[in-house]
Structures are given as C-alpha cells and as structure tokens.
Design a protein around this motif. Structure first.
Motif, PDB file in Angstrom:
ATOM      1  N   GLY A  85       0.820  -1.267   0.177  1.00  9.23           N
ATOM      2  CA  GLY A  85      -0.108  -0.023  -0.017  1.00  9.23           C
ATOM      3  C   GLY A  85       0.960   1.139  -0.136  1.00  9.23           C
ATOM      4  O   GLY A  85       0.550   2.236  -0.712  1.00  9.23           O
ATOM      5  N   VAL A  86       1.912   1.141   0.825  1.00 10.09           N
ATOM      6  CA  VAL A  86       2.821   2.542   0.666  1.00 10.09           C
ATOM      7  C   VAL A  86       3.484   2.574  -0.419  1.00 10.09           C
ATOM      8  O   VAL A  86       3.859   3.791  -0.940  1.00 10.09           O
ATOM      9  N   THR A  87       3.792   1.361  -1.169  1.00 10.09           N
ATOM     10  CA  THR A  87       4.458   1.908  -2.448  1.00 10.09           C
ATOM     11  C   THR A  87       3.669   2.505  -3.407  1.00 10.09           C
ATOM     12  O   THR A  87       4.080   3.214  -4.203  1.00 10.09           O
ATOM     13  N   LYS A  88       2.185   2.428  -3.309  1.00  7.41           N
ATOM     14  CA  LYS A  88       1.399   2.987  -4.453  1.00  7.41           C
ATOM     15  C   LYS A  88       1.162   4.556  -4.040  1.00  7.41           C
ATOM     16  O   LYS A  88       0.766   5.213  -4.770  1.00  7.41           O
ATOM     17  N   LEU A  89       2.002   5.180  -2.953  1.00  8.39           N
ATOM     18  CA  LEU A  89       1.901   6.504  -2.790  1.00  8.39           C
ATOM     19  C   LEU A  89       2.984   7.119  -3.309  1.00  8.39           C
ATOM     20  O   LEU A  89       3.140   8.304  -3.319  1.00  8.39           O
ATOM     21  N   ASP A 100       3.188  15.302  -3.513  1.00  4.60           N
ATOM     22  CA  ASP A 100       3.156  15.920  -2.215  1.00  4.60           C
ATOM     23  C   ASP A 100       4.415  15.750  -1.775  1.00  4.60           C
ATOM     24  O   ASP A 100       4.843  14.583  -1.498  1.00  4.60           O
ATOM     25  N   ALA A 101       5.308  16.560  -1.408  1.00  3.89           N
ATOM     26  CA  ALA A 101       6.553  16.545  -0.863  1.00  3.89           C
ATOM     27  C   ALA A 101       6.439  15.938   0.280  1.00  3.89           C
ATOM     28  O   ALA A 101       7.536  15.163   0.818  1.00  3.89           O
ATOM     29  N   SER A 102       5.766  16.247   1.223  1.00  2.63           N
ATOM     30  CA  SER A 102       5.812  15.911   2.707  1.00  2.63           C
ATOM     31  C   SER A 102       5.387  14.126   2.726  1.00  2.63           C
ATOM     32  O   SER A 102       5.998  13.713   3.545  1.00  2.63           O
ATOM     33  N   LEU A 103       4.313  14.021   1.832  1.00  4.98           N
ATOM     34  CA  LEU A 103       3.961  12.652   1.791  1.00  4.98           C
ATOM     35  C   LEU A 103       5.136  11.728   1.370  1.00  4.98           C
ATOM     36  O   LEU A 103       5.314  10.737   1.705  1.00  4.98           O
ATOM     37  N   ARG A 104       5.933  12.196   0.180  1.00  2.01           N
ATOM     38  CA  ARG A 104       6.993  11.639  -0.261  1.00  2.01           C
ATOM     39  C   ARG A 104       8.093  11.341   0.661  1.00  2.01           C
ATOM     40  O   ARG A 104       8.658  10.316   0.903  1.00  2.01           O
ATOM     41  N   ARG A 105       8.273  12.064   1.544  1.00  2.12           N
ATOM     42  CA  ARG A 105       9.515  11.916   2.411  1.00  2.12           C
ATOM     43  C   ARG A 105       8.967  11.019   3.619  1.00  2.12           C
ATOM     44  O   ARG A 105       9.617  10.291   4.196  1.00  2.12           O
ATOM     45  N   MET A 106       7.585  11.101   3.862  1.00  3.94           N
ATOM     46  CA  MET A 106       7.279   9.941   4.821  1.00  3.94           C
ATOM     47  C   MET A 106       7.065   8.729   4.427  1.00  3.94           C
ATOM     48  O   MET A 106       7.478   7.752   5.111  1.00  3.94           O
ATOM     49  N   VAL A 107       7.041   8.534   3.162  1.00  6.87           N
ATOM     50  CA  VAL A 107       7.084   7.166   2.269  1.00  6.87           C
ATOM     51  C   VAL A 107       8.779   6.781   2.402  1.00  6.87           C
ATOM     52  O   VAL A 107       9.105   5.584   2.629  1.00  6.87           O
ATOM     53  N   TYR A 108       9.339   7.635   2.226  1.00 10.10           N
ATOM     54  CA  TYR A 108      11.089   7.283   2.322  1.00 10.10           C
ATOM     55  C   TYR A 108      11.235   6.838   3.474  1.00 10.10           C
ATOM     56  O   TYR A 108      11.918   5.635   3.954  1.00 10.10           O
ATOM     57  N   TYR A 135      13.956  14.346  -3.843  1.00  6.95           N
ATOM     58  CA  TYR A 135      13.643  13.057  -4.096  1.00  6.95           C
ATOM     59  C   TYR A 135      14.796  12.364  -4.370  1.00  6.95           C
ATOM     60  O   TYR A 135      15.123  11.137  -3.835  1.00  6.95           O
ATOM     61  N   ARG A 136      15.866  13.067  -5.088  1.00  5.26           N
ATOM     62  CA  ARG A 136      17.133  12.385  -5.031  1.00  5.26           C
ATOM     63  C   ARG A 136      17.738  11.933  -4.120  1.00  5.26           C
ATOM     64  O   ARG A 136      18.320  10.973  -4.176  1.00  5.26           O
ATOM     65  N   ALA A 137      17.827  12.947  -3.171  1.00  2.00           N
ATOM     66  CA  ALA A 137      18.746  12.544  -1.961  1.00  2.00           C
ATOM     67  C   ALA A 137      18.125  11.564  -0.886  1.00  2.00           C
ATOM     68  O   ALA A 137      18.870  10.808  -0.504  1.00  2.00           O
ATOM     69  N   ASN A 138      16.879  11.676  -0.776  1.00  2.87           N
ATOM     70  CA  ASN A 138      16.049  10.886   0.159  1.00  2.87           C
ATOM     71  C   ASN A 138      16.192   9.333  -0.829  1.00  2.87           C
ATOM     72  O   ASN A 138      16.101   8.173  -0.091  1.00  2.87           O
ATOM     73  N   ALA A 139      16.082   9.230  -1.950  1.00  2.29           N
ATOM     74  CA  ALA A 139      15.980   7.847  -2.563  1.00  2.29           C
ATOM     75  C   ALA A 139      17.263   7.367  -2.238  1.00  2.29           C
ATOM     76  O   ALA A 139      17.415   5.977  -2.190  1.00  2.29           O
ATOM     77  N   LEU A 140      18.288   8.042  -2.548  1.00  9.18           N
ATOM     78  CA  LEU A 140      19.802   7.328  -2.189  1.00  9.18           C
ATOM     79  C   LEU A 140      20.066   7.058  -0.716  1.00  9.18           C
ATOM     80  O   LEU A 140      20.499   5.914  -0.540  1.00  9.18           O
ATOM     81  N   ARG A 141      19.284   7.615   0.175  1.00  2.44           N
ATOM     82  CA  ARG A 141      19.532   7.130   1.604  1.00  2.44           C
ATOM     83  C   ARG A 141      18.827   5.904   1.748  1.00  2.44           C
ATOM     84  O   ARG A 141      19.296   5.095   2.512  1.00  2.44           O
ATOM     85  N   VAL A 142      17.552   6.033   1.209  1.00  2.00           N
ATOM     86  CA  VAL A 142      16.767   4.546   1.398  1.00  2.00           C
ATOM     87  C   VAL A 142      17.535   3.338   0.719  1.00  2.00           C
ATOM     88  O   VAL A 142      17.264   2.232   1.118  1.00  2.00           O
TER      89      VAL A 142
END
Length: 991
Positions: free
Chosen positions: A133-137, A142-150, A183-190
């Motif tokens: 379900g989270v992957t569908k987000l 929305d920047a805040s939601l994307r950061r919560m997903v990461y 998005y790039r920075a958080n994707a790298l951390r994950v």
C-alpha cells in the motif's frame, strides 16, 4: 496551491481559537481577583481574608487552567490500536483519496511507525499488505507525503520480507535520477539500506554521479549512503573503494557538509593503508583547500592519530614530539597553524589534541595553552567548560605549564556554571604553589557551601592530592577537611572526606595523630552508622601505635554509652585492641569493658565477654609492672605485648587468608577424593591453596584509582553470589585420575589451534604434587564427521617429565566438545625448567549423515592433525597468592634461603618490563606495585611479589626494575622461600 490555502485557513482558525481561549482565561482570572477584592471590601473592618481562602481561590483557578492545558500535552498516539491503524491504512489503495488527502496519509504512516517503534509489530501478511500500500503512494507529488514514504521504507526495510522490499527498488531508482533534489537525496539514503552488492553494481554509475552533484543535499546524501554501504558488507566495500576519485573531487565542494562527509569516506576507504592516510593528511594540510570547519576538525584528528602511531610503532625518536620524525614535525606544524583558525571549533580541537600528544614537552604545549587561556574568557559557557576541562587534564602531567593561567582560573571560581567553577578549583589546587594554599582554601570555603555534593567530592579528592604534593601543609589541609565534616552534607560527601583523611594518614605518616583527633571529634556527632563503625575500627588499629594512646579511649568509650548497637559493638572491639596492644592500659580498659557485660545487645555483650576473658588471661600470664617514676626515658621498656600474649594473638594477629578464600579453600578440600578419611587437625597449612580472584588480582596489581586507597570506607556492593566452579572437579570425577591426589592449581586454557580450524583444541594444565594432568578440550566443527577414540600424542623429550598414561574421548559429534587426558609424571629430584612438547591429535573419522547423524560407512579411517607446541613452565607450578603484610612476611621469612640475581632485559619501556617479570615468575604483585605510577619520572620501580610453590611452600620476591638509558632495562631480584632450591628455580625463570 489549494492544499497551501487550506493549510493557511486552518492556521488562522487555530490562531483565532487560541486568542479566544486566552481571552477566556483572562476573564476567569479577572473574575477570581474581583471576587477576592469584593470579599476584602465586605470584610473591611472585620477580619481580613484568610490565607486559606486565597489559596483555595488560586487552586480553583489552577485546576481550571490545568484542565484546559492538559489536552495540549496528550500524545496523539497514546491509545493507538493496531487493528484501527491497519484499517485506516487502506486509504493507500484509494488513488483519489491519496491525491486529495495527503496529510491523512502522512498521519497514518506516522501511526504505523509509532506502532513499529513501540513493539507492536505486524504479522507477515499485515506487513506485506501495508508495504504494498505504501509503495502506491509514489504516485503522489506531495513533498511531505513522499518524505514520509521514504522514512517508512527505510525504517521497515530490515524487518520486512526482502522480496517485498526489493519491489520498490525501481521506484527509488527512478526518483534517484529525477530532477527534484529532495527526491534524489532521500532515494539515495533509502537505497543504501536495501541494496546488496549485485544491485549496487547496477546503480553504481548513478551514485558516483550523485557524489559529485552540484546540489549539496544530493552530494551529501550520496556520501553518507556510501559510508553505510561500506560498513554493511565486504562486497559493498570493494565497490565503494572504486569511488575514490569522485570522493576526492567532492572535497573541493563549496558546501561544508559535503566536504565533511567526503573526508569521512576518504578516510574510511584508506583506513588500513597507512601510506594512503599519510598522503591524504599531507595533501590537505599543505594545500589548505578545506573550508569546512568540520572537515578541518577531521583532518586534525587524522593527523594526531598518525603522530600517535609514529610513537607507538617505534618510528619516532626520543625527545620532543616536534622533532621525533618528519611526519611528527609536519603534523605539529599543521596543528600549530590550526590554532590560529578563525573558527573556535577548529582552534579548540587543535589545542585539545596537541595537549594529548605522546612525548610532548612543556615547550610544545605553550601555543595550545595560550589558546585555551584565551577561551577561558569566552562568553559561551560551552567553550569555557571545554577549555577548562582540557586544562584540568593537562595539569595532571604538566602543572607548571598550566600555572600561567592561574589568574584566569581564579576568576572562574565565581562562574555561574558550577561545573566550570569546580574544574577551576581542582586545577588551581594542582597548579598552585605552596604559598598560595592558604588563599585558595579561603576561596574554596565560601565556594563549597553553594555547590552540590558531587562537586564537593571532586574538590576533596583534589585537596587530597595537594596534600601529597606539599606534605608540610598537611595540618592546614586536614584541618580544612575536618571543618567540613561538621557541616551539612550527605553520606557520599562525608565518606569522601573520611577516605581522603585515611589515605593521607597512610601516605603521610606525620598526619596520623592530628587526623585521628579530627575523626574522633567527627564521630561525636556522626549520623552515619557505617562511618562511625569504620572509624572506630581504624582507631583500634592505629590509635595504640600513637605517642599517647590513652587520649583516644574517652572518644571510643563515649560511643559505648551514647550510640546504637552496631556502633557500641565496634567500640568494644576497638577498646579490646587498645588493651591488647598497650599492656599499661589493660586495667583501665578492663573496667570499661565490664560495664558492657550487661548490654542489651547480644553482639556487644558477647564481644565484651570475649575481650574480658582474653584480657584476664593475658594479665594473669603477663602482669604489667609500671616503671619507677624516676626512671630515665631510655630505661623504660616499650609498652607492647609479649610474642605469645593471649590477647595479642586473639585481637591483633590477622588471619593468613580472607574469609572468602577460606570458604573457597574449604569447598576445594571437601571436593577432593578421600577427604573424609584424613585424620588429624584441620589447619590452614593443610587446606588447598586458593589463588586470588580477578577482582583481587586487579586490586593487588595496583589497577585501582587513587581515591580508592582507603578501601575500608567504600560501601559494600551487593551482588548476587556466583557459584564458583572448581576446575579440578573434572579430574576428581575420573577414578584413574582421582588417585593422583589433590590438584594444586589449574592454569588458564591455552589454545593449540586457530578458532577457525576444522578441529578446535585447547589445553588446561592441572598441577599435582608429582604429576601434571593435561586436559585437552577437542571440538568437532565438521558437520558430516564423527570423531572416535580421540587422543593427543605428546612427544615428551624431557628429563623432568615423561608420559605416564592417556585417557581417550570415545566420541565427538559435530558441534560437541569433549575431553581427553594425558598424564605427565614429574621427576621431583630434577629442578624444574621450561619444557616444550610437540602435540598431535589422533582420532578415527566416521562419515555420518549431517541430518540424522547415522553412520554412512562400515569402518572409519585413522587421521592425524598437527597442533601447536605446548609449553610447561616453572610459573605453572606457582599459585598467585597475596600476603596481607608483605614487609612483615619478608622479614619473617628471613634470608637463610635467599637467592639474588641481576639481569639485563631487552625492553624499551619500564611498564613492559614490569609486566613481563610478573608473567615470567607467575606470582602476585603486592602493595599495589604491579603498575608504575604515572608521575614516577623514570625512577627505579620496586616490585613486591608473593606466591605459593607446588608443595605448599611460600615464596616472596623483591625486584627492582630500572631503565638503563636507551639500551634496555636492568632487573635486580631477590627471592626468599623455605627451600633454597625453590628460590633458585624461581629466580631462574627470568633467564
């Protein structure tokens, strides 16, 4: 934009609500005060409004405000239910709800994370459903939601199914290559948390590009991710090592954090390459390309580590660190230039590490001390505290160098931060001169009344050290400490003062009589039973040895009259020691003790009865005859008991072993075979020898703090008693070995193979009077094999030992550890000398099914496995046993069988030589001589050693270890024992 407008309207609504609530509060408060004023007007001319009425009105108002404010501090996640949160998580599957209510999705993710972090874990099915379900987000912008997903993916990556986590890799890789830096920075951390070596190789190109990206956020995230990947697995580390060129380029970034992280990664990659680290340090220290203060701090630390390594690995010359080696010279110049950096962080780090350099001379510290002195007047408390703490550490070894800061330190005594003020006081006590002690004590007296007990204890310990530095000032310092014994304070503070005074009495004998009088005055009004009883015991031990023992009797007897049962019992024992030590006082003490025969406490009454009976026997056997009044002082005999005086033997002679050792010795005695049939009396000499425990070894070796010198005043530590297993029990359990007699001592295990070997073997040596039992512990680590008939063959080519028998291990299955034994018979007529034995493991291998353990073949095959050589030394026959009073034991032993030798040892440091001598002899250091004091200054060190040789023969040794220039160490040793042959064997251990 609509979301922003909605958020703005909500904020305005909340502000309006808060204004209304505040207005209501003011109205309520005004109403209360108006009511109070009306009451005062109504009662005008009568009694005024009572205090209880005012308090009642204020309490009502406070309760009203409390109810309104209480709602603001209730956690929104206080009463979460997992089922309800999982039900709300279904919103992730509704694409329209995700687009319209991103904030609600953020709230649900936060609730899921709260459940995860509070131990309410989801089942496998629930976790998979929520994760998908989270992957569908990812469809939301929305920047805040994307950061919560990461954040959610990164937190649950380690607990979820790896197959589920790998699904999001494509989405994260897509975000890693997009145009949005967030998005790039958080994707790298994950990605750093979920990728393995194969996947890292696929995305390596993108990560390398991110390392040198123009965005500081992206570059820093890539570098931090590389650091995590490097530590995650060796395969990842080999890939990250290829990014060294990009990492070097990142050190030129204009972003401070990028430079900082790039320096970290560079050092991580080159950590095991000393030459590579040296090149990095020289390159950046000479080029001055680093602008980030944090990166420069890292460079300073790396430089200091290299300088430490130069000294510890022997590449530096003796003398000043500035000229010890080319690396040390360039490193010191870089540290000195960093002291002038515009950033306080860099300047302080350089000064702190410069003060901690090895082989540092006082002239080398001058630049760092000047910087730290400047920081003492800094308006920031953190800077003042840091510099003050560093100066306090330097003052331990170089007090004169810090003394130039004394004026600034005196100004800090009145600092509002008590930690800074305490450090200033303790440092002044180390750096001050003898003439300034009186002035310092006057300043401290006003300072101590305003600080907590924990700071007072630190000051007391510094005063104790000051008295050792200037013994002539002992009266002033001890008088100052005794004044605070009469002031208010907790148990720990009073105990620290008493411990300090007792320690000074032992180290500075001139302080004994004045200190005892101060302690006597303290127990007159002491509220702590433990301190009173311990001081009374101290008076009983040291009071009779003073010039006028009778003066302390009054203080002791007052405790018998005025105190509780425990203190009365201790006072009776102290009086008995006075009478036992001083025959002239026996008649007077006897009168006092007889009054305690009717005490209401059983313990006090019993102690008094025993003391009276023993003193009566002593007075009858050796009646005291007072000398004539006109006798000359030299004609008056010493006031001391006879050697076989009953009272002296009962109250003054100490037990040869402690009660703990006595208990362990009795357990070992009863565990030995045939102990019931032993006739005769049970004496200390007939008991088994018990070696000191690890805690006793540390204490006797000097591995205790200076402040713990008065160990009797330390509170008892209540621990669960641990059952001590007798290592010789395995010998007594085998009838063939039990007949060899009692085991004298058991040595620590010796590894004969590497821990990763197919067969792990270790040896334990059990020493008997005429035999040595070698216990070999063999572990089988091969899954499809069973070892049968396992033995260890010994090549005993020695005149002292010969193989007398073997006991094989029948079977050793996979993962099991079994014992096999080899017995060596010792030729008691030949002197002991180190013997080396070649060892080889012999066994039969039987192939088995790894799953069932059933045999797969009919017959096994013989196998041999070489082991490391085993050495049996003279120290194996020596038990580490300390003596209560080494000096007295040394004089009692006499020099009839003394052996003296002189050796030249090839050690570069005195500490290494002392440790080696202790290991060679296998004896126990006494009187804290096992370690050299830090401020010894290269003086010859005297080592006191004691032990018991096989057969129960006590051995004592005195060894002087002295440096002989740069050529090595000279050892002079004297060994005493009851047998000259034993003394010779022990002395020959060194050669």
């Amino acid at each position: 934009k609509p979301a922003c407008d909605n958020e703005r309207r909500r904020s305005q609504a909340r502000s309006a609500s808060e204004r209304l609530r505040l207005r209501d509060r003011k109205t309520d408060a005004a109403r209360v005060y108006a009511t109070m004023a009306d009451n005062e007007e109504q009662q005008d001319g009568q009694q005024p409004l009572s205090m209880q009425g005012i308090l009642r009105e204020v309490q009502d108002l406070a309760e009203k405000f409390k109810d309104e404010d209480g709602e603001m501090f209730v956690s929104p996640y206080a009463n979460l239910e997992k089922a309800a949160v999982l039900q709300e998580a279904r919103i992730f599957n509704d694409s329209q709800a995700v687009r319209e209510s991103p904030r609600k999705c953020c709230t649900v993710i936060a609730q899921l994370l709260h459940l995860q972090n509070t131990g309410q874990f989801m089942s496998g099915t629930e976790a998979t459903e929520v994760f998908f379900g989270v992957t569908k987000l990812f469809m939301s912008d929305d920047a805040s939601l994307r950061r919560m997903v990461y954040l959610f993916i990164k937190e649950v990556a380690e607990t979820c199914n790896p197959d589920d986590v790998i699904i999001v890799t494509s989405s994260l890789t897509k975000d890693m290559t997009c145009d949005v830096d967030l998005y790039r920075a958080n994707a790298l951390r994950v990605l750093a948390r979920i990728v393995d070596a194969a996947m890292l190789g696929a995305i390596e190109r993108y990560v390398k590009q991110a390392v040198v990206d123009s965005s500081g956020m992206v570059s820093s995230a890539a570098l931090v991710s590389a650091l995590h990947l490097f530590d995650a697995a060796p395969e990842n580390a080999s890939i990250v090592k290829r990014w060294i060129s990009e990492c070097t380029e990142a050190t030129s970034s204009a972003n401070d954090m990028v430079q900082f992280h790039a320096m970290q990664l560079l050092y991580q990659i080159k950590a095991h390459d000393r030459l590579g680290i040296s090149k990095i340090v020289q390159q950046f220290s000479q080029r001055n390309s680093l602008k980030s203060p944090m990166a420069i701090v890292l460079l300073i630390r790396y430089t200091t580590k290299l300088m430490h390594d130069e000294v510890t690995e022997g590449r530096a010359q003796a003398g000043s660190i500035q000229h010890a080696s080319p690396m040390c010279e360039s490193g010191y110049q870089f540290l000195e230039s960093s002291l002038r950096h515009k950033t306080e962080m860099v300047s302080y780090e350089a000064a702190k590490l410069m003060c901690g350099l090895p082989q540092v001379e006082p002239q080398d510290l001058s630049p760092a001390i000047s910087v730290l002195q400047m920081f003492l007047s800094n308006p920031k408390p953190s800077i003042r505290f840091a510099s003050m703490k560093t100066l306090a550490q330097v003052a331990h070894a170089h007090p004169r160098t810090v003394s130039k800061c004394n004026e600034d330190l005196e100004a800090l005594i009145a600092d509002s931060n008590r930690s800074i003020a305490t450090l200033a006081i303790t440092t002044l006590l180390k750096t001050g001169s003898e003439n300034s002690i009186d002035r310092l004590l006057k300043q401290i007296s006003t300072f101590l009344t305003d600080i907590a007990d924990e700071y007072k204890i630190t000051v007391v310990r510094s005063l104790q050290q000051l008295c050792l530095t200037y013994p002539s000032k002992h009266r002033v310092i001890i008088g100052f400490l005794s004044n605070f014994l009469r002031e208010e304070g907790g148990f720990e503070f009073k105990r620290s003062i008493v411990s300090g005074i007792v320690s000074l009495m032992r180290k500075v004998p001139e302080t004994t009589e004045s200190s005892l009088l101060h302690l006597c005055e303290f127990i007159e009004d002491c509220e702590f039973t433990m301190l009173s009883t311990q001081i009374l015991n101290l008076l009983g031990d040291m009071g009779p040895e003073t010039s006028a023992p009778a003066r302390y009797i009054r203080f002791v007897y007052n405790r018998v009259i005025l105190e509780n049962a425990a203190v009365r019992a201790a006072a009776v024992s102290a009086l008995a020691k006075f009478a036992a030590k001083c025959p002239s006082l026996r008649s007077s003490v006897m009168t006092l003790l007889k009054r305690s025969l009717v005490d209401e406490d059983d313990e006090t009454r019993d102690r008094a009865a025993v003391a009276v009976r023993m003193l009566e026997d002593a007075m009858e056997k050796y009646p005291y005859v007072a000398p004539p009044e006109d006798a000359e002082p030299e004609d008056i005999p010493k006031d001391e008991p006879q050697p076989d005086d009953p009272a002296s033997v009962a109250f003054l002679d100490v037990m040869p072993i402690s009660f703990d050792k006595l208990e362990r010795s009795l357990k070992a005695y009863t565990a030995s075979p045939g102990w019931e049939n032993v006739g005769g009396q049970l004496t200390f000499s007939s008991l088994p020898v018990v070696e000191d425990t690890a805690a006793e070894l540390r204490k006797e070796s000097g591995m205790v703090e200076e402040n713990e010198a008065a160990g009797a005043f330390e509170p008892p530590v209540l621990e669960e008693p641990k059952e001590k297993v007798d290592p010789a029990a395995v010998i007594y359990a085998i009838p063939e070995l039990a007949g060899l007699g009692r085991v004298f001592r058991t040595s620590p295990p010796v590894e004969l193979t590497e821990p990763e070997a197919e067969y792990v073997v270790r040896c334990i040596k059990h020493i008997c009077d005429e035999h040595v039992v070698l216990q070999f512990q063999v572990q089988n680590t091969i899954e499809d094999q069973r070892l049968d008939n396992v033995t260890v063959q010994i090549d005993a080519d020695s005149v002292v030992f010969e193989v007398a028998g073997e006991i094989a291990a029948e079977q050793i299955k996979y993962g099991d550890m079994e014992n096999c034994f080899t017995v060596l018979q010792r030729n008691v007529d030949s002197p002991l000398s180190p013997s080396t034995f070649a060892c080889e493991l012999h066994f039969s291998v039987m192939q088995v099914d790894p799953t069932t353990g059933e045999e797969e073949g009919d017959v096994g095959f013989e196998e041999e496995y070489p082991l490391e050589d085993l050495e049996v030394t003279t120290s194996d026959f020596m038990a580490k046993v300390s003596v209560p009073d080494f000096r007295r034991a040394w004089e009692t032993m006499g020099n009839a069988h003394e052996v003296m030798e002189k050796f030249a040892l090839q050690f570069k440091k005195q500490e290494e030589a002392v440790k080696a001598v202790v290991d060679f002899l296998g004896m126990q250091p006494c009187d804290g001589t096992g370690q050299i004091k830090p401020n010894a200054g290269g003086k010859p060190h005297m080592l006191h050693l004691s032990g018991v040789f096989v057969g129960g023969r006590s051995v004592l040794a005195r060894a002087q270890v002295a440096m002989q220039g740069d050529s090595g160490v000279v050892l002079k040793i004297a060994v005493r024992s009851e047998d000259e042959g034993v003394s010779r064997m022990v002395a020959d251990c060194i050669s």
